[in-house]
Design an enzyme around this catalytic site. Structure first.
Site, mmCIF file in Angstrom:
data_model
loop_
_atom_site.group_PDB
_atom_site.id
_atom_site.type_symbol
_atom_site.label_atom_id
_atom_site.label_comp_id
_atom_site.label_asym_id
_atom_site.label_seq_id
_atom_site.Cartn_x
_atom_site.Cartn_y
_atom_site.Cartn_z
ATOM 1 N N GLY A 105 -105.572 -93.270 62.399
ATOM 2 C CA GLY A 105 -104.800 -92.357 63.345
ATOM 3 C C GLY A 105 -103.445 -93.154 62.560
ATOM 4 N N GLY B 164 -99.113 -92.288 62.788
ATOM 5 C CA GLY B 164 -97.545 -91.956 63.706
ATOM 6 C C GLY B 164 -96.751 -91.732 62.797
ATOM 7 N N GLY C 173 -96.592 -95.238 60.554
ATOM 8 C CA GLY C 173 -97.797 -95.601 59.398
ATOM 9 C C GLY C 173 -98.819 -95.113 59.848
ATOM 10 N N LYS D 3 -102.161 -101.667 59.364
ATOM 11 C CA LYS D 3 -101.032 -100.667 59.056
ATOM 12 C C LYS D 3 -99.838 -100.597 58.144
ATOM 13 C CE LYS D 3 -97.762 -99.106 62.883
ATOM 14 N NZ LYS D 3 -97.485 -98.354 63.513
ATOM 15 N N ASP E 132 -90.697 -97.545 73.813
ATOM 16 C CA ASP E 132 -91.636 -96.395 73.341
ATOM 17 C C ASP E 132 -93.338 -96.874 73.666
ATOM 18 O OD1 ASP E 132 -92.301 -94.216 72.104
ATOM 19 O OD2 ASP E 132 -92.516 -94.777 70.447
HETATM 20 N N1 LIG Z 1 -104.566 -102.212 66.835
HETATM 21 C C1 LIG Z 1 -105.389 -100.831 66.940
HETATM 22 N N2 LIG Z 1 -106.339 -100.978 67.189
HETATM 23 C C2 LIG Z 1 -107.118 -99.593 66.935
HETATM 24 N N3 LIG Z 1 -106.647 -98.450 67.033
HETATM 25 C C3 LIG Z 1 -105.523 -98.738 66.751
HETATM 26 C C4 LIG Z 1 -104.644 -100.536 66.542
HETATM 27 N N4 LIG Z 1 -103.629 -99.644 66.116
HETATM 28 C C5 LIG Z 1 -103.273 -98.365 65.887
HETATM 29 N N5 LIG Z 1 -104.314 -97.658 66.122
HETATM 30 C C6 LIG Z 1 -104.708 -96.170 66.084
HETATM 31 O O1 LIG Z 1 -103.610 -95.514 65.399
HETATM 32 C C7 LIG Z 1 -102.744 -94.671 65.843
HETATM 33 C C8 LIG Z 1 -101.135 -95.400 65.239
HETATM 34 O O2 LIG Z 1 -100.736 -96.275 65.239
HETATM 35 P P1 LIG Z 1 -99.533 -96.335 65.805
HETATM 36 O O3 LIG Z 1 -99.014 -97.941 65.610
HETATM 37 O O4 LIG Z 1 -99.422 -95.994 67.332
HETATM 38 O O5 LIG Z 1 -98.690 -95.453 65.045
HETATM 39 P P2 LIG Z 1 -97.428 -94.653 65.010
HETATM 40 O O6 LIG Z 1 -96.022 -96.441 64.661
HETATM 41 O O7 LIG Z 1 -97.192 -94.146 63.695
HETATM 42 O O8 LIG Z 1 -96.978 -94.304 65.558
HETATM 43 C C9 LIG Z 1 -102.312 -95.798 67.314
HETATM 44 O O9 LIG Z 1 -102.395 -94.079 68.013
HETATM 45 C C10 LIG Z 1 -104.853 -95.207 66.983
HETATM 46 O O10 LIG Z 1 -104.951 -94.425 67.680
#
Ligand SMILES: Nc1ncnc2c1ncn2[C@@H]1O[C@H](COP(=O)(O)OP(=O)(O)O)[C@@H](O)[C@H]1O
Ligand SMILES: [Mg+2]
Length: 302
Positions: free
Chosen positions: A31, A33, A36, A51, A141
């Site tokens: 994913g 966001g 990142g 990430k 958040d």
């Molecule tokens: N530890 C993890 N395990 C599985 N999926 C993850 C994990 N961290 C992030 N993701 C996936 O990646 C997406 C984006 O990560 P996130 O940390 O929320 O990014 P941002 O800070 O850019 O919003 C999440 O909505 C999720 O679907």
């Protein structure tokens, strides 16, 4: 246009940490966001989520927050695995590696398994928030995209970009989950800030009419909590939770611990359908009883 991460995160690519030297092989993107991009990676036979941050300063602050909340002996303890830089097209990009959480979004989970699961999920989420609050921080958040629900309603929070020291201004927020957006309080890192978002999160996932998309377009003076009360009247699960939700929306819980106690008390007296939850145990007991029965017959005939 191809971006830096198209190249770095192509399935099969290797990501090598510049400082710690660990090598990760990309399986697929998980994913992206606002802060990142996250990929499922493999190191040996272990799978992790990696990430990479767009902005080094924000990314570093996210790692620091994650470290800070994992200092105590809580469920975040071994969540962070590695933090390093990788070189992509000659440029340094910071990344961190964390536990990979397999699961689905809250809405997908309750859509598939039923709304009654919200009682278990809510209780687990309150426990996670309590852990963060006890280490002196606020999640900031809290929203559906920043959590993963798995197995029997287990909850994992996954995005630490909004984690803020208590008393400071909230670092990162999402409009409808923010109490400031509803004129229901300041954007200050207090436990009640997360509890407001918690109430919105539940209402949003229980609302069949997708009202929340419309709220973003309404003028601030027309955003009223009455719109949320309608959901509590319409939906039987939200109606059961209404006394809790109203308190959370009005900032009446000082701490998440207090909120947890109220949650448990409120649901203790109600008929909550835990039957689905017990099913795996029933299956295990059934299998065990067959095994014992088989063993008895074997002993008897043998
Ligand atoms: N530890 C993890 N395990 C599985 N999926 C993850 C994990 N961290 C992030 N993701 C996936 O990646 C997406 C984006 O990560 P996130 O940390 O929320 O990014 P941002 O800070 O850019 O919003 C999440 O909505 C999720 O679907
Ligand atoms: Mg996110």
């Amino acid at each position: 246009m191809t971006t830096w991460y198209d190249e770095a995160f192509r399935p099969g690519s290797e990501i090598k940490g510049k400082w710690n030297g660990r090598v990760y092989v990309v399986e697929r993107l998980l994913g992206a966001g606002s802060n990142g991009i996250v990929a499922l990676v493999r190191r040996g036979s272990a799978r992790f989520a990696l990430k990479a941050g767009y902005e080094t300063v924000d990314h570093q602050s996210e790692i620091n927050s994650l470290l800070a909340i994992s200092l105590k002996d809580n469920s975040f303890k071994n969540f962070l695995i590695d933090a390093d830089d990788m070189i992509v097209q000659g440029k340094g990009i910071s990344f961190y590696v964390m536990r990979y959480i397999e699961g689905v979004t809250l809405s997908d989970f309750i859509h598939k398994r039923g709304q009654d699961w919200i009682y278990v999920i809510g209780s687990n989420l309150l426990r996670k928030l309590t852990e963060i609050h006890k280490s002196g921080y606020v999640f900031g958040d809290l929203k559906a995209e920043n959590m993963i629900v798995s197995n029997y309603g287990d909850v994992d929070l996954i995005d630490f970009g909004g984690v803020t020291s208590k008393g400071r201004a909230i670092k990162q927020l999402t409009e409808v989950y923010d109490r400031g957006f509803w004129s229901m309080g300041e954007r200050v890192a207090e436990e009640s800030y997360d509890l407001f978002s918690f109430a919105i999160l539940l209402l949003k996932s229980l609302d069949h009419r997708k009202r929340f998309t419309g709220f973003i377009k309404t003028l601030p003076q027309n955003r009223e909590l009455d719109h949320l009360t309608a959901i509590m009247k319409e939906n039987p699960v939200a109606a059961q939770l209404a006394p809790f939700l109203n308190k959370a929306l009005h900032g009446e819980f000082r701490t998440s611990e207090e909120a947890s106690i109220y949650w448990r008390k409120l649901l203790a007296g109600k008929k909550v359908a835990y039957s689905t939850l017990k099913l795996p145990w029933l299956k295990i007991c059934f299998a065990a009883s067959l095994f014992i029965c088989g063993a008895t017959i074997y002993v008897f005939w043998g």
